[in-house]
Scaffold this active site. Structure first.
Site, mmCIF file in Angstrom:
data_model
loop_
_atom_site.group_PDB
_atom_site.id
_atom_site.type_symbol
_atom_site.label_atom_id
_atom_site.label_comp_id
_atom_site.label_asym_id
_atom_site.label_seq_id
_atom_site.Cartn_x
_atom_site.Cartn_y
_atom_site.Cartn_z
ATOM 1 N N GLU A 119 0.840 -1.205 0.000
ATOM 2 C CA GLU A 119 0.000 0.000 0.000
ATOM 3 C C GLU A 119 0.874 1.255 0.000
ATOM 4 O O GLU A 119 0.583 2.234 -0.693
ATOM 5 C CB GLU A 119 -0.918 -0.009 1.230
ATOM 6 C CG GLU A 119 -1.975 -1.101 1.173
ATOM 7 C CD GLU A 119 -3.078 -0.931 2.216
ATOM 8 O OE1 GLU A 119 -2.996 -0.011 3.045
ATOM 9 O OE2 GLU A 119 -4.026 -1.740 2.178
ATOM 10 N N HIS A 131 2.234 5.292 -3.291
ATOM 11 C CA HIS A 131 2.472 6.741 -3.268
ATOM 12 C C HIS A 131 3.714 7.017 -4.112
ATOM 13 O O HIS A 131 4.810 6.597 -3.762
ATOM 14 C CB HIS A 131 2.627 7.223 -1.821
ATOM 15 C CG HIS A 131 1.370 7.026 -1.038
ATOM 16 N ND1 HIS A 131 0.357 7.947 -1.018
ATOM 17 C CD2 HIS A 131 0.919 5.972 -0.317
ATOM 18 C CE1 HIS A 131 -0.655 7.489 -0.299
ATOM 19 N NE2 HIS A 131 -0.342 6.282 0.141
ATOM 20 N N GLN A 173 13.373 -1.776 -1.258
ATOM 21 C CA GLN A 173 12.730 -2.752 -0.374
ATOM 22 C C GLN A 173 13.462 -4.088 -0.421
ATOM 23 O O GLN A 173 13.938 -4.497 -1.492
ATOM 24 C CB GLN A 173 11.273 -2.937 -0.832
ATOM 25 C CG GLN A 173 10.473 -3.906 0.001
ATOM 26 C CD GLN A 173 8.994 -3.916 -0.375
ATOM 27 O OE1 GLN A 173 8.141 -3.956 0.487
ATOM 28 N NE2 GLN A 173 8.676 -3.883 -1.647
ATOM 29 N N SER A 200 14.517 -7.699 -0.967
ATOM 30 C CA SER A 200 14.123 -8.573 -2.076
ATOM 31 C C SER A 200 13.909 -9.994 -1.579
ATOM 32 O O SER A 200 14.827 -10.609 -1.034
ATOM 33 C CB SER A 200 15.213 -8.577 -3.149
ATOM 34 O OG SER A 200 14.991 -9.654 -4.044
ATOM 35 N N ARG A 237 13.551 -12.393 -3.544
ATOM 36 C CA ARG A 237 14.236 -13.286 -4.487
ATOM 37 C C ARG A 237 15.656 -13.580 -3.988
ATOM 38 O O ARG A 237 16.184 -14.655 -4.217
ATOM 39 C CB ARG A 237 14.320 -12.642 -5.871
ATOM 40 C CG ARG A 237 12.972 -12.401 -6.503
ATOM 41 C CD ARG A 237 13.153 -11.718 -7.838
ATOM 42 N NE ARG A 237 13.694 -12.624 -8.830
ATOM 43 C CZ ARG A 237 14.361 -12.224 -9.925
ATOM 44 N NH1 ARG A 237 14.574 -10.947 -10.139
ATOM 45 N NH2 ARG A 237 14.801 -13.108 -10.792
ATOM 46 N N ARG A 256 6.324 17.661 0.937
ATOM 47 C CA ARG A 256 4.997 17.728 0.300
ATOM 48 C C ARG A 256 4.443 16.306 0.127
ATOM 49 O O ARG A 256 3.270 16.041 0.396
ATOM 50 C CB ARG A 256 5.110 18.409 -1.068
ATOM 51 C CG ARG A 256 3.778 18.629 -1.721
ATOM 52 C CD ARG A 256 3.941 19.262 -3.090
ATOM 53 N NE ARG A 256 2.734 19.949 -3.501
ATOM 54 C CZ ARG A 256 2.641 20.681 -4.593
ATOM 55 N NH1 ARG A 256 3.683 20.844 -5.378
ATOM 56 N NH2 ARG A 256 1.500 21.257 -4.911
ATOM 57 N N ARG A 280 -3.152 8.177 4.788
ATOM 58 C CA ARG A 280 -2.997 6.930 5.551
ATOM 59 C C ARG A 280 -3.271 7.101 7.040
ATOM 60 O O ARG A 280 -3.320 6.099 7.766
ATOM 61 C CB ARG A 280 -1.596 6.351 5.323
ATOM 62 C CG ARG A 280 -1.306 6.041 3.858
ATOM 63 C CD ARG A 280 -2.316 5.094 3.243
ATOM 64 N NE ARG A 280 -1.983 4.804 1.840
ATOM 65 C CZ ARG A 280 -2.626 3.922 1.102
ATOM 66 N NH1 ARG A 280 -3.660 3.242 1.580
ATOM 67 N NH2 ARG A 280 -2.290 3.717 -0.161
#
Ligand code: FAD
Length: 250
Positions: free
Chosen positions: A92, A96, A104, A106, A108, A191, A200
């Site tokens: 989620e 943005h 992030q 991984s 894999r 911003r 959120r």
């Protein structure tokens, strides 16, 4: 198996402001480098470095918030390391886009046989639900470990061990639940942070991302309060917390 019940948010980078000697601002009041950077940028628009209204940085930025002059806030970028959130929460979050950058963990490359799982706020505190959920996580983790083992055998002909592991893990991760913990580095300008936090923190937001947004707001507010002076956190009827802004900017 580690079960996580709250996010961990750490500020890992902040703006550095190098004030040009030929355009000094008559600062008033204490402020962080990021807040001064935004004030400096705003004052360039009207060449008001002399600060004729005698405003402190907090007052100046409050006025910018009220006017909805959001582009001034794009200069100040803050980077947060967010841990202890689930894959569904990070999914989620990465929706943005404008003004955001992400890196992030991984699935894999990283071995998830010891992964932690994030308990949804809705389950927290209900002992029956917690026990059932924990059993489901253990089963999923077991399925992952088994799948990696079988896939490593299947791909035993692949000579490069790193590549073989990646082939096994990228298929085995499909049995991991949404609750699997991720770690993510999130960069955004003020911003963009304000837009994400407004959406959120709302009562319509899913509980875990709302909890994460509250932690982000706490960290960012401790760093540069003037940017978030209009955010109000309040208790909701279900016993959680939500937030709203005084100045909405589309
Ligand atoms: C309560 C809630 C429920 C949600 N449920 C769902 C759901 O069921 N399914 C789903 O898919 N998503 C869902 N979302 C995600 C939502 O649709 C957005 O993807 C997310 O909130 C990011 O918002 P955004 O696109 O405004 O943000 P950003 O991408 O950060 O954009 C910020 C702003 O920049 C401008 N902008 C960005 N990109 C463009 C563009 N390409 N063109 C023009 N203007 C642009 C827009 O003004 C936009 O509002 C939900 C979000 C919330 C808060």
């Amino acid at each position: 198996m580690d079960i996580l019940k709250a996010p961990r948010v750490t500020l890992i980078a902040r703006p550095e402001f190098l004030e040009p000697a030929h355009l000094p601002v008559q600062w008033k009041g204490p402020a962080s480098a990021g807040e001064r950077l935004a004030e400096f940028a705003g004052r360039i628009c009207y060449m008001s470095q002399a600060n004729p209204a005698g405003r402190s940085t907090a007052e100046y930025l409050g006025n910018i918030l009220q006017q909805g002059h959001g582009s001034v806030f794009e200069h100040a970028v803050y980077v947060l390391l967010i841990e202890g959130i689930s894959r569904s929460c990070s999914h989620e979050l990465v929706r943005h886009r404008a003004g955001f950058g992400y890196s992030q963990l991984s699935q894999r490359y990283v071995d998830e046989s010891q992964a932690a799982f994030v308990m949804p706020p809705a389950i927290l505190g209900d002992l029956t639900l917690e026990a059932e959920w924990t059993r489901q996580m253990e089963a999923a983790q077991g399925a992952y470990v088994q799948a990696v083992g079988r896939l490593m055998e299947k791909y035993s002909w692949v000579e490069d061990r790193v590549h073989r592991r990646k082939m096994a893990r990228e298929a085995a991760r499909s049995v991991l639940p949404n609750a699997t913990e991720v770690k993510i580095v999130v960069s955004a300008n003020i911003r963009a942070w304000r837009t994400m936090l407004e959406l959120r923190l709302g009562e319509g937001a899913e509980l875990e991302i709302r909890r994460m947004a509250l932690s982000c707001l706490t960290v960012l507010k401790a760093e540069a309060a003037a940017f978030f002076a209009d955010f109000e956190v309040y208790p909701t009827v279900d016993g959680s917390e939500a937030g709203r802004v005084g100045f909405h900017k589309v």
